[in-house]
Design a protein around this motif. Structure first.
Motif, PDB file in Angstrom:
ATOM      1  N   ALA A 242       1.004  -1.568   0.161  1.00 42.55           N
ATOM      2  CA  ALA A 242       0.102   0.034   0.061  1.00 42.55           C
ATOM      3  C   ALA A 242       1.156   0.872   0.231  1.00 42.55           C
ATOM      4  N   LEU A 243       1.783   1.145   1.171  1.00 43.06           N
ATOM      5  CA  LEU A 243       2.923   2.447   0.908  1.00 43.06           C
ATOM      6  C   LEU A 243       3.498   2.659  -0.698  1.00 43.06           C
ATOM      7  N   VAL A 244       3.991   1.389  -1.321  1.00 45.53           N
ATOM      8  CA  VAL A 244       4.628   2.015  -2.425  1.00 45.53           C
ATOM      9  C   VAL A 244       3.502   2.343  -3.814  1.00 45.53           C
ATOM     10  N   SER A 245       2.375   1.589  -3.410  1.00 42.95           N
ATOM     11  CA  SER A 245       0.986   1.983  -4.623  1.00 42.95           C
ATOM     12  C   SER A 245       1.032   3.758  -4.402  1.00 42.95           C
ATOM     13  N   HIS A 246       0.676   4.118  -3.272  1.00 48.66           N
ATOM     14  CA  HIS A 246       0.562   5.539  -3.306  1.00 48.66           C
ATOM     15  C   HIS A 246       1.245   6.362  -4.127  1.00 48.66           C
ATOM     16  N   PRO A 247       0.017   7.011  -4.373  1.00 50.52           N
ATOM     17  CA  PRO A 247       0.330   8.015  -5.715  1.00 50.52           C
ATOM     18  C   PRO A 247       1.764   9.233  -4.447  1.00 50.52           C
TER      19      PRO A 247
ATOM     20  N   SER B 271      15.233  -9.567   0.102  1.00 52.72           N
ATOM     21  CA  SER B 271      15.297 -10.906  -0.537  1.00 52.72           C
ATOM     22  C   SER B 271      15.273 -10.595  -1.901  1.00 52.72           C
ATOM     23  N   ILE B 272      15.661 -10.848  -2.994  1.00 55.53           N
ATOM     24  CA  ILE B 272      16.000 -10.978  -4.720  1.00 55.53           C
ATOM     25  C   ILE B 272      13.989 -11.106  -4.529  1.00 55.53           C
ATOM     26  N   LYS B 273      13.724 -12.273  -4.547  1.00 52.61           N
ATOM     27  CA  LYS B 273      12.567 -11.936  -4.590  1.00 52.61           C
ATOM     28  C   LYS B 273      10.737 -11.212  -4.011  1.00 52.61           C
ATOM     29  N   GLY B 274      11.006 -10.172  -3.068  1.00 48.57           N
ATOM     30  CA  GLY B 274      11.309  -9.390  -2.096  1.00 48.57           C
ATOM     31  C   GLY B 274      10.887  -8.234  -3.488  1.00 48.57           C
ATOM     32  N   GLY B 275      12.671  -7.420  -3.167  1.00 52.86           N
ATOM     33  CA  GLY B 275      13.135  -6.384  -4.132  1.00 52.86           C
ATOM     34  C   GLY B 275      12.542  -6.228  -4.875  1.00 52.86           C
TER      35      GLY B 275
ATOM     36  N   ASP C 291       8.848  -4.322  -9.474  1.00 54.09           N
ATOM     37  CA  ASP C 291       7.750  -4.300 -10.430  1.00 54.09           C
ATOM     38  C   ASP C 291       6.413  -3.391 -10.160  1.00 54.09           C
ATOM     39  N   LEU C 292       6.163  -3.077  -8.728  1.00 50.64           N
ATOM     40  CA  LEU C 292       4.870  -2.455  -7.577  1.00 50.64           C
ATOM     41  C   LEU C 292       4.758  -1.399  -8.377  1.00 50.64           C
ATOM     42  N   ALA C 293       6.742  -0.434  -7.961  1.00 46.71           N
ATOM     43  CA  ALA C 293       6.577   0.813  -8.506  1.00 46.71           C
ATOM     44  C   ALA C 293       6.602   1.259  -9.800  1.00 46.71           C
ATOM     45  N   ALA C 294       7.052   0.487 -10.802  1.00 45.20           N
ATOM     46  CA  ALA C 294       7.039   0.113 -12.045  1.00 45.20           C
ATOM     47  C   ALA C 294       5.695   0.187 -12.739  1.00 45.20           C
ATOM     48  N   GLN C 295       4.410  -0.303 -11.749  1.00 40.85           N
ATOM     49  CA  GLN C 295       3.038  -0.549 -12.140  1.00 40.85           C
ATOM     50  C   GLN C 295       2.282   1.016 -11.982  1.00 40.85           C
ATOM     51  N   ARG C 296       2.744   1.634 -11.367  1.00 35.62           N
ATOM     52  CA  ARG C 296       1.902   2.163 -10.857  1.00 35.62           C
ATOM     53  C   ARG C 296       1.998   3.689 -12.028  1.00 35.62           C
TER      54      ARG C 296
END
Length: 528
Positions: A226-231, A241-245, A250-255
């Motif tokens: 939710a934090l990363v997606s917030h405008p 980890s690689i998975k978490g990072g 990817d989430l930040a790039a999709q905003r």
């Protein structure tokens, strides 16, 4: 001293219903404190408050921000022994490690404060007007670095102080002029809350705007996502980890408005052992690397997880000596039962691969969350043919690859993913005969070490703690040292701007006395 609540600015809030506890990995029991996960409404309030704080904080002077960072250091130290005790209780790490890491955290804060007081970090660049230039006049242009906005920092599991609540990401973002929202790591939330209280006290004592710092709790991916997606969030710092990072990246790039994610992820830190290095000092290097592989139960991002050598009598002897040294060392506690489970799973996966030989593994009885350090070996051809063998095993683990020759050694290096570090062990001028090895390593890592160990990261301006993907998500930046501030700023130019309306860093008089580039010359003198 621990409430289990979220810090939204200076306010302690816990309106949610989802609660959980941390673990004492030494005793393998839950700790007493109950923590309440932040709700969506609390996340919204936190980010809005940070956005409002940014409007004020971005204009704070370097002196004011330095006072804030110095005050954070003072308040952390003022907590005293209770903070160290909570650190040890939640991490399973020894007190000496807690004291050392606290010292490093304090040093980081003070280093950024010194950088702010000096002031040249903004890279002020001035090109004055030349109205009579032909065929066209030259405009007056002045450039400097400016903060980008509220930053979300994810605490790391393995550094509850130095890469968490008031660690390097937070210190560098605050130095840049960016408010920080910490998503506290679920394994050491009590430690995080105590450090957060120190940051809040420091903000109040130095008259920083409300919301310049917040600390939120989350046990899974919901709060962080939710934090990363917030405008209103403009950047992310992550160590894990690689998975978490990669998920955050990817989430930040999709905003609708993508934002930078500076993620330090996986690294096995290859060590190249040249033949002559083992002729006279084989036992020394065996003892040194046994200590490096098992230091901190192998829970360092710079742990030497891959040793590369060329087949021969000296390498065979070294493998035997390293195996004996590793098995002498008493196992130690890992950070959490889940990390111990992941270690066992990763270790067993690599042990089960065809052509792999286990040459050392602690066989005695160990406590529930303690790790049995393990050393494997495999030939170069098998390693090249099996990608699984290059996967990171987070813990006291390493694999020795016995290469046929230099050509195969270079092929293995070229096939590796990006790494934080690489190390070369060489006797005298032997390294001069391995130019291709040096070139290949430089292409895969952020830091190249000669005759040492990768564990241990000096906090100084020349340190690069980063590397090609997946060691970090952007190899142009470091997560350690004062240059880490460059992740949270962007260049900004003023054209033909009135002198008295310019930031002080760009004014003719140079009232701060900083070094600037004026018409391509470095100077601290004013423009007459």
């Amino acid at each position: 001293m621990i409430t289990g609540k979220n810090y939204i600015g200076s306010q302690l809030v816990a309106s949610g219903t989802k609660t959980f506890k941390t673990i004492n990995p030494q005793l393998n029991i839950e700790n007493d404190w109950t923590f309440t996960e932040a709700t969506q409404a609390e996340i919204e309030k936190t980010v809005a408050l940070a956005d409002q704080a940014f409007k004020v904080y971005k204009n704070c002077s370097g002196k004011e921000k330095a006072a804030f960072l110095n005050a954070i250091a003072d308040e952390i130290l003022a907590i005293g022994d209770p903070l160290l005790e909570i650190y040890c209780t939640e991490s399973g790490l020894p007190r000496g490690r807690a004291e050392g890491e606290r010292g490093r955290t304090i040093f980081q804060l003070l280093s950024f404060a010194d950088m702010l007081m000096e002031g040249s970090w903004v890279e002020a660049t001035l090109d004055t007007a030349v109205p009579g230039r032909q065929p066209l006049p030259k405009e007056d242009l002045r450039k400097m670095l400016v903060p980008i906005g509220p930053i979300v920092v994810f605490g790391s599991s393995n550094f509850p102080f130095a890469f968490s609540t008031a660690g390097g990401d937070t210190a560098s973002a605050l130095a840049a002029g960016c408010p920080v929202i910490v998503k506290s790591h679920s394994m050491h939330i009590g430690t995080g809350e105590m450090v957060a209280s120190a940051v809040i006290k420091a903000a109040q004592k130095t008259n920083m705007p409300e919301g310049v710092f917040s600390n939120l709790i989350g046990s899974g991916v919901v709060v962080g996502g939710a934090l990363v997606s917030h405008p209103l969030v403009k950047g992310v710092g992550f160590t894990g980890s690689i998975k978490g990072g990669r998920a955050l990246y990817d989430l930040a790039a999709q905003r609708p408005e993508p934002i930078p994610v500076f993620a330090e992820m996986g690294s096995i830190n290859p060590v190249v052992i040249l033949p002559k290095a083992l002729e006279n000092e084989s036992q020394k290097w065996a003892s040194t690397y046994a200590g490096s592989i098992t230091m901190g139960t192998g829970q360092f991002c710079t742990n030497p997880g891959l040793l590369l050598g060329i087949k021969g009598e000296s390498l065979t002897r070294f493998i035997s000596e390293l195996s004996a040294e590793i098995e002498k060392i008493a196992p130690s506690c890992m950070l959490h039962p889940s990390i111990k489970a992941d270690f066992n799973q990763g270790k067993e996966l690599l042990k089960s691969q065809n052509g792999v030989l286990t040459v050392a593994e602690y066989k005695g009885e160990i406590a529930p969350n303690y790790a049995s350090q393990t050393l494997l070996t495999v030939d170069g051809k098998t390693f090249l043919e099996n990608e699984t063998l290059s996967h990171e095993v987070f813990g006291p683990f390493s694999i020795i690859v016995q290469c046929d020759d230099e050509v195969q050694l270079v092929s293995i290096i070229n096939q590796l993913d990006g790494q934080l570090t690489a190390t070369i062990l060489s006797e005298g001028s032997e390294i001069k005969n391995y130019v291709s090895v040096i070139a290949s390593l430089q292409n895969r890592v952020g830091r190249l070490i000669m005759n040492g160990v990768p564990t241990g990261v000096e906090v100084c301006p020349s340190m690069i703690h980063g590397g090609p993907y997946p060691a970090s998500s952007d190899s142009r930046f470091t997560a350690v040292g004062i240059h880490a501030v460059k992740r949270w700023v962007r260049p900004f130019s003023f054209q033909n701007w009135p002198n008295d309306l310019l930031p002080t860093e760009l004014q003719n008089e140079n009232p701060l006395g900083i070094f600037r580039s004026v018409n391509n010359k470095q100077t601290s003198l004013p423009i007459v």
